[in-house]
Design a protein around this motif. Structure first.
Motif, PDB file in Angstrom:
ATOM      1  N   PRO A 182     -51.193  74.485 -40.678  1.00 45.83           N
ATOM      2  CA  PRO A 182     -52.307  75.128 -41.122  1.00 45.83           C
ATOM      3  C   PRO A 182     -52.991  74.497 -42.434  1.00 45.83           C
ATOM      4  CG  PRO A 182     -50.034  76.177 -41.600  1.00 45.83           C
ATOM      5  CD  PRO A 182     -50.010  74.807 -40.644  1.00 45.83           C
ATOM      6  N   GLY A 183     -54.266  74.776 -42.396  1.00 39.37           N
ATOM      7  CA  GLY A 183     -55.106  74.279 -43.596  1.00 39.37           C
ATOM      8  C   GLY A 183     -56.060  75.329 -44.099  1.00 39.37           C
ATOM      9  N   PHE A 184     -56.527  74.978 -45.140  1.00 42.02           N
ATOM     10  CA  PHE A 184     -57.733  75.865 -45.663  1.00 42.02           C
ATOM     11  C   PHE A 184     -58.546  75.102 -46.434  1.00 42.02           C
ATOM     12  CE2 PHE A 184     -53.608  78.418 -45.960  1.00 42.02           C
ATOM     13  CZ  PHE A 184     -53.994  79.602 -45.535  1.00 42.02           C
ATOM     14  N   LEU A 185     -59.937  75.691 -46.270  1.00 39.83           N
ATOM     15  CA  LEU A 185     -61.145  75.172 -47.067  1.00 39.83           C
ATOM     16  C   LEU A 185     -60.799  75.411 -48.465  1.00 39.83           C
ATOM     17  CD1 LEU A 185     -64.070  75.879 -44.868  1.00 39.83           C
ATOM     18  CD2 LEU A 185     -62.313  73.917 -44.655  1.00 39.83           C
ATOM     19  N   ARG A 186     -60.839  74.583 -49.331  1.00 39.23           N
ATOM     20  CA  ARG A 186     -60.575  74.719 -51.104  1.00 39.23           C
ATOM     21  C   ARG A 186     -61.797  75.928 -51.126  1.00 39.23           C
ATOM     22  NH1 ARG A 186     -63.204  69.423 -53.165  1.00 39.23           N
ATOM     23  NH2 ARG A 186     -65.204  69.652 -52.756  1.00 39.23           N
ATOM     24  N   PRO A 187     -61.235  76.910 -52.204  1.00 35.67           N
ATOM     25  CA  PRO A 187     -62.139  77.931 -52.684  1.00 35.67           C
ATOM     26  C   PRO A 187     -62.503  77.290 -54.197  1.00 35.67           C
ATOM     27  CG  PRO A 187     -59.774  78.681 -53.051  1.00 35.67           C
ATOM     28  CD  PRO A 187     -59.846  77.235 -52.279  1.00 35.67           C
ATOM     29  N   GLU A 188     -61.977  76.176 -54.582  1.00 36.89           N
ATOM     30  CA  GLU A 188     -62.325  75.556 -55.841  1.00 36.89           C
ATOM     31  C   GLU A 188     -61.971  74.253 -55.715  1.00 36.89           C
ATOM     32  OE1 GLU A 188     -59.766  77.767 -58.547  1.00 36.89           O
ATOM     33  OE2 GLU A 188     -58.071  76.361 -58.124  1.00 36.89           O
ATOM     34  N   THR A 189     -62.513  73.239 -56.758  1.00 45.65           N
ATOM     35  CA  THR A 189     -62.217  71.820 -56.410  1.00 45.65           C
ATOM     36  C   THR A 189     -61.064  71.582 -57.533  1.00 45.65           C
ATOM     37  OG1 THR A 189     -63.443  71.248 -58.530  1.00 45.65           O
ATOM     38  CG2 THR A 189     -64.597  71.446 -56.610  1.00 45.65           C
ATOM     39  N   ALA A 190     -60.416  72.573 -58.197  1.00 45.82           N
ATOM     40  CA  ALA A 190     -59.423  72.333 -59.263  1.00 45.82           C
ATOM     41  C   ALA A 190     -58.332  71.688 -58.636  1.00 45.82           C
ATOM     42  CB  ALA A 190     -59.103  73.619 -59.990  1.00 45.82           C
ATOM     43  N   VAL A 228     -53.596  61.110 -72.990  1.00 47.46           N
ATOM     44  CA  VAL A 228     -54.210  62.114 -73.156  1.00 47.46           C
ATOM     45  C   VAL A 228     -54.820  62.370 -74.563  1.00 47.46           C
ATOM     46  CG1 VAL A 228     -53.054  63.759 -71.359  1.00 47.46           C
ATOM     47  CG2 VAL A 228     -52.194  63.449 -73.919  1.00 47.46           C
ATOM     48  N   PRO A 229     -55.811  62.971 -74.952  1.00 46.71           N
ATOM     49  CA  PRO A 229     -56.630  63.816 -73.669  1.00 46.71           C
ATOM     50  C   PRO A 229     -57.527  62.985 -72.914  1.00 46.71           C
ATOM     51  CG  PRO A 229     -57.663  64.087 -75.922  1.00 46.71           C
ATOM     52  CD  PRO A 229     -56.440  63.188 -76.276  1.00 46.71           C
ATOM     53  N   PHE A 230     -57.850  63.644 -71.750  1.00 43.72           N
ATOM     54  CA  PHE A 230     -58.750  63.006 -70.963  1.00 43.72           C
ATOM     55  C   PHE A 230     -59.293  64.032 -69.909  1.00 43.72           C
ATOM     56  CE2 PHE A 230     -55.113  62.428 -68.353  1.00 43.72           C
ATOM     57  CZ  PHE A 230     -55.798  62.465 -67.111  1.00 43.72           C
ATOM     58  N   ALA A 231     -60.467  63.906 -69.720  1.00 46.67           N
ATOM     59  CA  ALA A 231     -60.970  64.862 -68.743  1.00 46.67           C
ATOM     60  C   ALA A 231     -61.148  64.284 -67.278  1.00 46.67           C
ATOM     61  CB  ALA A 231     -62.229  65.624 -69.133  1.00 46.67           C
ATOM     62  N   SER A 232     -60.941  64.981 -66.161  1.00 45.81           N
ATOM     63  CA  SER A 232     -61.635  64.560 -64.879  1.00 45.81           C
ATOM     64  C   SER A 232     -62.614  65.685 -64.634  1.00 45.81           C
ATOM     65  CB  SER A 232     -60.327  64.644 -63.678  1.00 45.81           C
ATOM     66  OG  SER A 232     -59.723  65.850 -63.729  1.00 45.81           O
ATOM     67  N   ALA A 233     -63.601  65.072 -63.679  1.00 45.67           N
ATOM     68  CA  ALA A 233     -64.786  66.162 -63.311  1.00 45.67           C
ATOM     69  C   ALA A 233     -64.858  66.073 -61.783  1.00 45.67           C
ATOM     70  CB  ALA A 233     -65.866  65.487 -64.126  1.00 45.67           C
ATOM     71  N   GLN A 234     -65.219  66.873 -61.111  1.00 41.92           N
ATOM     72  CA  GLN A 234     -65.612  66.766 -59.915  1.00 41.92           C
ATOM     73  C   GLN A 234     -66.903  67.988 -59.241  1.00 41.92           C
ATOM     74  OE1 GLN A 234     -63.678  66.542 -55.656  1.00 41.92           O
ATOM     75  NE2 GLN A 234     -62.412  67.639 -57.037  1.00 41.92           N
ATOM     76  N   ILE A 235     -67.867  67.293 -58.631  1.00 40.33           N
ATOM     77  CA  ILE A 235     -68.851  68.143 -58.065  1.00 40.33           C
ATOM     78  C   ILE A 235     -68.654  68.269 -56.538  1.00 40.33           C
ATOM     79  CG2 ILE A 235     -71.309  68.327 -57.532  1.00 40.33           C
ATOM     80  CD1 ILE A 235     -71.798  66.539 -59.892  1.00 40.33           C
ATOM     81  N   GLU A 291     -66.752  71.142 -61.434  1.00 43.11           N
ATOM     82  CA  GLU A 291     -65.342  71.492 -62.372  1.00 43.11           C
ATOM     83  C   GLU A 291     -64.943  70.438 -63.271  1.00 43.11           C
ATOM     84  OE1 GLU A 291     -63.407  75.267 -60.673  1.00 43.11           O
ATOM     85  OE2 GLU A 291     -63.003  73.613 -59.344  1.00 43.11           O
ATOM     86  N   ILE A 292     -64.396  70.860 -64.496  1.00 44.08           N
ATOM     87  CA  ILE A 292     -63.991  69.854 -65.342  1.00 44.08           C
ATOM     88  C   ILE A 292     -62.626  70.368 -65.687  1.00 44.08           C
ATOM     89  CG2 ILE A 292     -64.041  68.972 -67.823  1.00 44.08           C
ATOM     90  CD1 ILE A 292     -67.158  69.545 -67.770  1.00 44.08           C
ATOM     91  N   GLU A 293     -61.592  69.413 -65.668  1.00 46.64           N
ATOM     92  CA  GLU A 293     -60.326  69.654 -66.162  1.00 46.64           C
ATOM     93  C   GLU A 293     -60.151  68.779 -67.141  1.00 46.64           C
ATOM     94  OE1 GLU A 293     -58.657  72.484 -64.618  1.00 46.64           O
ATOM     95  OE2 GLU A 293     -60.246  72.658 -62.776  1.00 46.64           O
ATOM     96  N   HIS A 294     -59.843  69.362 -68.524  1.00 40.43           N
ATOM     97  CA  HIS A 294     -59.636  68.519 -69.801  1.00 40.43           C
ATOM     98  C   HIS A 294     -57.988  68.747 -69.934  1.00 40.43           C
ATOM     99  CE1 HIS A 294     -60.783  66.846 -73.384  1.00 40.43           C
ATOM    100  NE2 HIS A 294     -59.772  67.519 -74.078  1.00 40.43           N
ATOM    101  N   PHE A 295     -57.366  67.566 -69.758  1.00 42.93           N
ATOM    102  CA  PHE A 295     -56.148  67.669 -69.932  1.00 42.93           C
ATOM    103  C   PHE A 295     -55.691  67.223 -71.369  1.00 42.93           C
ATOM    104  CE2 PHE A 295     -56.659  66.663 -65.498  1.00 42.93           C
ATOM    105  CZ  PHE A 295     -55.772  67.383 -64.878  1.00 42.93           C
ATOM    106  N   VAL A 296     -54.861  68.087 -72.109  1.00 42.33           N
ATOM    107  CA  VAL A 296     -54.729  68.110 -73.778  1.00 42.33           C
ATOM    108  C   VAL A 296     -53.338  68.364 -74.151  1.00 42.33           C
ATOM    109  CG1 VAL A 296     -55.343  70.503 -73.994  1.00 42.33           C
ATOM    110  CG2 VAL A 296     -55.872  68.917 -75.876  1.00 42.33           C
ATOM    111  N   ASP A 297     -52.801  67.502 -75.183  1.00 39.19           N
ATOM    112  CA  ASP A 297     -51.437  67.921 -75.528  1.00 39.19           C
ATOM    113  C   ASP A 297     -51.408  69.456 -75.989  1.00 39.19           C
ATOM    114  OD1 ASP A 297     -49.318  67.947 -77.267  1.00 39.19           O
ATOM    115  OD2 ASP A 297     -49.772  66.068 -78.098  1.00 39.19           O
TER     116      ASP A 297
END
Lengths: 703, 703
Positions: free
Chosen positions: A263-271, A289-296, A320-326
């Motif tokens: 079973p699978g799902f279509l993502r409801p967010e890119t996170a 860190v820190p660094f950020a990933s980004a996705q459209i 969406e941006i995920e900024h990873f930080v200490d």
């Protein structure tokens, strides 16, 4: 209509009724009625753009805007010739270009400017991922079914719409005037979901309805069902009763591979795509860190009954941006660059007190006073603000609303939504910006056994002394046999104080310990020795925290269209979209006097030169007057136009027209191309262009 | 491994075995063994780029390339920490950038250059759309299930792999050398799907196997099942028998809305979104053809058992163009611009004769001689060729293969695939370019009742005379009553000759007519009068034909990576990706001698100036030697590097390094920035840069 939260916040410590971290519809609805846009005299992109035209503009007219967007194919219901499907829209040429330009600017403003790591992860996702993230269990709304015709309605919306209609009927019966609609250029009286009839209610009943509406988000599904029975709430469409509320998961389900076993799902967010690739991203960033990933990318939510145009759809583009930080250091190296940016804030304390009074505050002050939790969060809020103004959102219809305690999951530190005011959804969340702490990486690490952590060499090794138990393995096995494991794990689970207490007891003879499942064991002193030892650590391991700015691109795009739309006094039928050049679908319209062959060489030359300069231009040589062609392209938001006529052929001159003012200048083809290129690329503004090119006061050439 | 057709061609007149219009695996496999890349001395982008380095380069090594792509996170299996899912890949930072740059160039090369109308339509699609298009019934492969462990295999692949292994075992037993692998830099001996054992076959059996393999695409599912029984073909993995072949539809199914009443599918191509919006697009283009729509978007195919990396995946990005054209006029106004372009063609006649000999031909000659069906198709084939060279595909490993008659649907006029040679799939279809005639618009119009046509005002009205029947309604009703409708429709269905014959009969008295269901009616002369009348038509209505270039972006991206990869003599471990600047993820690497603060201002200045110039640069200030940092970025395909050292601080000079030659030049910071900007934007090449900047022969600064 109220729209849901962009970012899914698994609500571990929330009440059942708050299973989805959505803003309270009732709170938002009341907010719409009482909060006025601040009287903001600050010059923003929007005010600068619109000040010249607003005094002659007609009031915002949603019907006309919708007609324009449909007629010029900005977007349209998908599968229209098949009757359409609610919540699915196709973008036509101007809509696609507008969206592509917004995204290009997003990429420049965030990814390039901050050297973020871009990702492109899959939409199709196997079920275990969303089991770990909490979506399978909790990404759901409550729905009810009409018992006779099977129509499905969202339970909270049904209660809200019916009770609000009854209260309005009560006010009508009492002869009380309808509540005033919030002022502001974007506000129109909204279409009612349910028609009211003038029926007077008992005072106590009216009060009870008010109270229910005020806390609508606090009811669980069964409680909503109880309300429907108590207050005889039926489907307003059919008049028939509805069944018990059931949870409906908003993810589209599918199955991967030919066996149906996956079973699978279509993502409801890119996170989740960012979190699952955390270790690879960290390595790509040399372990730092820190660094950020980004996705459209495209995301999907199977809304129960979407009816708010682009504000609530079943398939949409997110950025969406995920900024990873200490977690111990949430300062931001570029915070000083934004500290003086002034924002309109609606904080959680004000909301908790039942107020909606916003206040203006600099980001620096907000972080210093603890209104915004930390520098990194504040930095991104300011960057979001700058981005929205840059693409043309009206700063007066933009505010940042903090999530209240019951909207956030327990692990989240702080969360701010960029809300943009519009005629469909009132103040609508278009960007979420949350500090999600370490939740996401922690749950995936726990589920998969892969450590999703940062290892940091310590400058100074940490030396600490702590008690440890050392076992005489032989004596242990002989004494406890199959229970040996239970005995060691019971002792090793003790904290420092517990171990030292045990050491004291053992010094006096046998000691009794109790395992977690209640078994008692007698420990002889010779089986275990407890000693304090010195440990030296030179590497620190930690799970980074995540700051997540999450953009609903379609919502922003729709609000931008509303904020940009107006009509000229002299031509109410045709609208104008005053989109900034940076996002306008076409930057320059090339208008030859006619489609006659003599203009061809010049049309080709000007087209080619603009294309080489990176300026997107289109030719309109259709068989109608120049004025009509300009008006038609005002509807598409084309900011500049150049006209090629007989004078162009003879003298190599060209006129340049500005969309909002309809001002026309004239110059040599070379000068006009140079000027319009700088206008489009943002080097100069129209005032400066006017200093370079004289006004064109000739009579409009007619064909 | 052979990959399927990008564009779905509903095979209305094909045999059951050809239900999917895929190239014959056997034909392709043989082609790999015999066809050599042409000895092409023409200078292409690729040869120009690689000529300087190739003589020192190591032979292509797929294992090293894979290690590089994985280590540097170009792409990786999606959900890796959850064990991964076959056929799903995530793109990391360099892969995302490479893809984004390929797509940006695609947009510039096709959409902007040709003023195409861009679209962005939904992925989720209700079932009726794919019922009309033919996908629900026929977008399927045959699969078999292992009767004991349930493993699912693609039926044709199973027969192919097992019989090929037996033939190889036979050759081993006979002591015949293995067939030589095709030469060419991208070819490696492929991993065998099934291990062979040296068992000699009867001569007749071996001949039968050869014959089966040669016509593998001609077997239906039941026939494949028969072959498995006759030849005792079992699952090589388990040794167990497999069940009967069953059709497996390759579309991912889901359900729209909460009731489950609206089945939907994820689109397997973007094309339907163009066709459904045809009327809106036509209106946007002022009612005129030709015009083209274009769309870049995600598509989904639930492959049975994908095992070819990026060449066969379950979710991928496509870029599709639908060019709508008058069926009576398929000339192209810009054809003269491409007529002299020379292509490597493998036409259908050569293939039908069992040959794989390609020939070089200009597009002009190919269209003139009828090898390519029409100018518009030829124009797009040439434009596809130019695009692929421009982004860095090796022209020697690129050919255009025409579909054979049995690969195409009956309505299609002509179809050419751009095939790119690579080590995984041999000659692999990466772009399809088909003339789909009027099929798609016709089926959707028939299903929905919406006319999907062009109405064109005729310059000269067409005047024609034709016979018509005029009824005396009263007499008709009185005579035939309930049969009146059958009578009129029977007469009106007659052609011109039939009507004139009836007119002659009626002139002589009553006439007998026969309805389609066999009923006979006697017509009295007074009921109907047949006369020739004059009709004038001033509008022509027609369904446009569609020329469809369809790009599989992931396949192109993978082939580009193979074509760009090599290793230096002196550093075999680290590879180099010689990507052209236009698609390279990062254009310029900024390398300060060390992370020391004294270089900071210069690093910031150079970064900012490059960013303003539109040149994507990254800083690598990691704690390792400059040489290692360059080598690391050679793996990422970064074409240029600039070094900031003590001389930069003192004299404002900077060195500039070219990736492929490792050549270094020196100049003032201003000059180097100006030069590298022109290099990246394509204004000059390296030879020209060398004339501007002197060689740097100083000793490499070390930290």
């Amino acid at each position: 209509m109220v729209v849901g939260s962009l970012a899914f916040v698994p609500p571990l410590r929330l009440q059942a009724a708050n299973l989805l971290a959505r803003a309270s519809p009732r709170v938002l609805a009341r907010r719409n009625l009482t909060s006025k846009p601040l009287d903001n005299s600050e010059s923003t992109t929007w005010t600068a753009r619109m000040s010249a035209v607003n005094k002659t503009a007609h009031a915002f007219d949603k019907t006309r805007l919708d007609a324009l967007l449909n007629r010029r194919f900005f977007y349209a219901p998908a599968f229209e010739i098949y009757g359409g499907v609610a919540g699915l829209y196709d973008y036509g040429p101007p809509g696609s270009s507008l969206q592509a330009n917004i995204l290009a600017e997003w990429r420049r403003h965030f990814i390039v400017e901050e050297s973020m790591l871009e990702l492109d992860t899959t939409i199709m996702t196997p079920s275990p991922v969303f089991e770990a993230s909490g979506h399978v269990a909790r990404f759901a709304d409550w729905m009810v079914k009409d018992t006779s015709n099977g129509e499905v309605l969202r339970a909270d919306h049904l209660v809200k719409n019916v009770l609000e209609a009854r209260l309005e009927g009560d006010r009508e019966a009492r002869g009380v005037a309808a509540q005033p609609v919030a002022p502001g250029p974007a506000d129109k009286k909204k279409k009612k979901q349910v028609k009211s009839t003038a029926v007077k209610l008992e005072d106590t009943v009216a009060a009870e309805y008010e109270s229910i509406l005020a806390q609508l988000d606090n009811y669980s599904g069964p409680e909503l069902g109880g309300l429907m029975r108590t207050h005889k709430i039926t489907n307003p469409g059919s008049g028939e009763p509805v069944g018990e509320p059931q949870q409906f998961n908003l993810m589209f389900a599918s199955s991967i591979g030919p066996t149906g076993q996956h079973p699978g799902f279509l993502r409801p967010e890119t996170a989740q795509g960012h979190f699952l690739n955390f270790s690879r991203l960290l390595e790509f960033n040399n372990g730092r860190v820190p660094f950020a990933s980004a996705q459209i990318g495209r995301t999907f939510r199977n809304e129960i009954s979407p009816r708010a145009g682009l504000l609530r759809v079943r398939e949409f583009t997110m950025a969406e941006i995920e900024h990873f930080v200490d977690p111990l250091d949430k300062t931001h190296p570029r915070f000083s660059e934004v500290a003086d940016v002034e924002l309109v804030l609606l904080d959680k304390y004000v909301q908790a007190a039942g107020q909606t009074t916003t206040r203006r505050m600099t980001v620096g002050a907000a972080v210093k006073e603890g209104v915004i939790a930390n520098e990194t969060l504040g930095y991104f809020v300011a960057r979001i603000y700058a981005f929205l103004l840059r693409i043309g959102i009206d700063g007066k219809r933009l505010r940042f609303r903090q999530h209240m305690a019951n909207e956030m999951a327990h692990y989240a530190t702080d969360c701010w939504d960029a809300e943009i005011q519009n005629s469909v959804g009132g103040w609508t969340e278009c960007v979420g910006c949350a500090d999600r702490a370490a939740y996401d990486l922690t749950v995936h690490a726990a589920k998969t056994g892969h450590a999703l952590i940062v290892r940091q060499a310590l400058k100074e090794p940490v030396v600490e002394e702590r008690a440890v138990a050392e076992w005489d393995k032989k004596a242990l096995g002989k004494t406890f046999k199959a229970d040996a494991g239970a005995v060691t794990s019971t002792v090793e689970a003790l904290d420092e104080a517990g171990l030292m207490r045990l050491k004291g007891e053992l010094a006096q003879g046998p000691a009794i310990i109790k395992s977690p499942d209640g078994k008692e064991f007698t420990l002889q002193p010779e089986v275990v020795t407890i000693e304090r030892k010195t440990f030296k650590t030179s590497v620190r391991e930690f799970t980074p925290n995540v700051i997540e700015p999450s953009f609903g691109v379609g919502r922003i795009l729709y609000c931008l269209l509303e904020h940009s739309f107006w009509s000229r006094e002299q031509d109410v039928e045709r609208g104008v979209l005053s989109l900034p050049a940076v996002v306008a679908p076409t930057k320059v319209l090339i208008v030859p006097l006619s489609a006659r062959a003599e203009f061809d060489p010049l049309v080709k030359e000007v087209s080619l030169r603009l294309r080489k300069a990176g300026v997107h231009a289109r030719v309109d040589d259709s068989n109608t007057s120049i004025g009509k062609r300009y008006a038609r392209n005002d509807e598409l938001g084309t900011p500049f136009g150049v006209t090629l006529d007989f004078a162009s052929v003879q003298n190599r001159t060209m006129t340049l027209r500005e969309r909002d003012t309809m001002d026309q200048r004239i110059g040599s083809i070379d000068d006009v191309i140079a000027t319009v290129t700088e206008l489009v690329l943002g080097g100069i503004d129209w005032a400066e262009a006017c200093q370079r090119l004289p006004a064109y006061d000739g009579v409009q050439a007619v064909d």
